[in-house]
Design an enzyme around this catalytic site. Structure first.
Site, PDB file in Angstrom:
ATOM      1  N   ASP A 181       1.010  -0.939   0.030  1.00 33.45           N
ATOM      2  CA  ASP A 181      -0.146   0.122  -0.007  1.00 33.45           C
ATOM      3  C   ASP A 181       1.062   1.166  -0.028  1.00 33.45           C
ATOM      4  O   ASP A 181       1.622   1.549   1.055  1.00 33.45           O
ATOM      5  CB  ASP A 181      -0.967   0.055   1.274  1.00 33.45           C
ATOM      6  CG  ASP A 181      -1.505  -1.051   1.365  1.00 33.45           C
ATOM      7  OD1 ASP A 181      -1.243  -2.387   1.496  1.00 33.45           O
ATOM      8  OD2 ASP A 181      -3.081  -1.140   1.610  1.00 33.45           O
TER       9      ASP A 181
ATOM     10  N   ASN B  29     -10.195  -1.970   0.378  1.00 31.38           N
ATOM     11  CA  ASN B  29     -11.495  -1.380   0.994  1.00 31.38           C
ATOM     12  C   ASN B  29     -11.558   0.243   0.691  1.00 31.38           C
ATOM     13  O   ASN B  29     -12.668   0.840   1.061  1.00 31.38           O
ATOM     14  CB  ASN B  29     -11.705  -1.474   2.531  1.00 31.38           C
ATOM     15  CG  ASN B  29     -10.473  -1.184   3.423  1.00 31.38           C
ATOM     16  OD1 ASN B  29      -9.249  -1.615   2.804  1.00 31.38           O
ATOM     17  ND2 ASN B  29     -10.684  -0.545   4.195  1.00 31.38           N
ATOM     18  N   HIS B  30     -10.547   0.925   0.690  1.00 32.80           N
ATOM     19  CA  HIS B  30     -10.652   2.508   0.460  1.00 32.80           C
ATOM     20  C   HIS B  30     -10.745   2.889  -1.181  1.00 32.80           C
ATOM     21  O   HIS B  30     -10.765   3.994  -1.355  1.00 32.80           O
ATOM     22  CB  HIS B  30      -9.559   3.180   1.140  1.00 32.80           C
ATOM     23  CG  HIS B  30      -9.423   2.992   2.632  1.00 32.80           C
ATOM     24  ND1 HIS B  30     -10.445   3.773   3.280  1.00 32.80           N
ATOM     25  CD2 HIS B  30      -8.440   2.647   3.426  1.00 32.80           C
ATOM     26  CE1 HIS B  30     -10.365   3.428   4.589  1.00 32.80           C
ATOM     27  NE2 HIS B  30      -9.151   2.654   4.922  1.00 32.80           N
TER      28      HIS B  30
END
Length: 267
Positions: A8, A68-69
């Site tokens: 990420d 999820n974002h």
């Protein structure tokens, strides 16, 4: 064939390190294909934008995965519909904009499948990831539909990530976890030839709490005055894995954790 997977990318720190260092790292490490999870890349530390995606492509990223974002910056919902190099978790409730799987061709005509999945435990509600994976493997086969397959499993807990790794063992080149932002020291090749690491870590400032400003995060834990989480902005580190691929079998020949930057060092 050598693939670099980056965990990420978090905020300005992660984006700056990626855009300033990736091209030289691709050259020095002899990388053929780059995948990066970009779901935290926006300045706010959640979501990503079209501009960020284009910056990533310009500095050598071939595919961007998310988690999820993915929808936290609303503009991305329109952009993802037209950009095949940007993926969202395949097991998001349908219908959802974009796609969770795509096959890409390298300059040497090697077909690289990239599958983006999201866990079910302690995550936003989505379809059962094991049922989605089972259906996927019934429809696509390594060496028939693609030469290599990389699975980004965006999940919270290590047991679910371990289980997905074993589920895809022998059917994927690499299964690597994202989301928890801390690189795990378990890069290995599973029994049937799939490269695996529980979490790739993050690309961002490690003088932080998983990429977020540490003082503000401490205040939140201590129930002191604080604001919404925001990213730390110190010197960034790139974290992920490098896998050497066997084109004949589609499986991994070698895998190593990859760390380049400020606070963390490869052992």
């Amino acid at each position: 064939m050598r693939i670099l997977f980056l965990g990420d990318v978090v905020g300005i720190s992660g984006c700056s390190k990626l855009t300033s260092s990736l091209l030289s790292e691709i050259k020095s490490k002899k990388i053929d294909f780059v995948i990066a999870n970009g779901e935290n890349a926006a300045a706010q530390g959640v979501g990503l934008t079209e501009e960020i995606c284009k910056d990533f492509y310009n500095c050598g990223v071939n595919v961007i995965t998310t988690g999820n974002h993915v929808w936290d910056q609303k503009e991305i919902m329109k952009y993802i519909e037209k950009e095949e190099r940007l993926l969202r978790p395949k097991n998001l409730f349908e219908p959802a904009p974009g796609r969770g799987f795509q096959i890409f061709k390298t300059d040497k005509n090697i077909r690289v499948g990239v599958l983006n999945l999201m866990g079910n435990v302690f995550m936003k509600k989505c379809d059962d990831v094991f049922e989605t994976s089972k259906k996927f493997l019934s429809e696509y086969k390594l060496k028939d539909d693609y030469d290599l397959l990389v699975v980004d499993f965006h999940g919270e807990i290590t047991s679910e990530k371990n289980a997905i790794g074993h589920f895809f063992d022998g059917h994927a080149t690499l299964v690597v976890g994202t989301h928890t932002h801390i690189p795990t020291n378990d890069a290995r090749i599973l029994n049937n030839g799939t490269g695996y690491q529980t979490d790739a870590g993050m690309c961002g400032d490690y003088d932080s709490v998983i990429g977020m400003d540490k003082e503000n995060s401490l205040n939140r834990f201590l129930k002191k005055d604080s604001v919404k989480h925001f990213p730390a902005v110190g010197e960034g580190t790139l974290s992920g894995v490098i896998v050497d691929c066997d084109i004949n079998t589609g499986l991994a020949k070698n895998i190593n954790s990859y760390i380049f930057g400020d606070k963390l060092k490869n052992i």
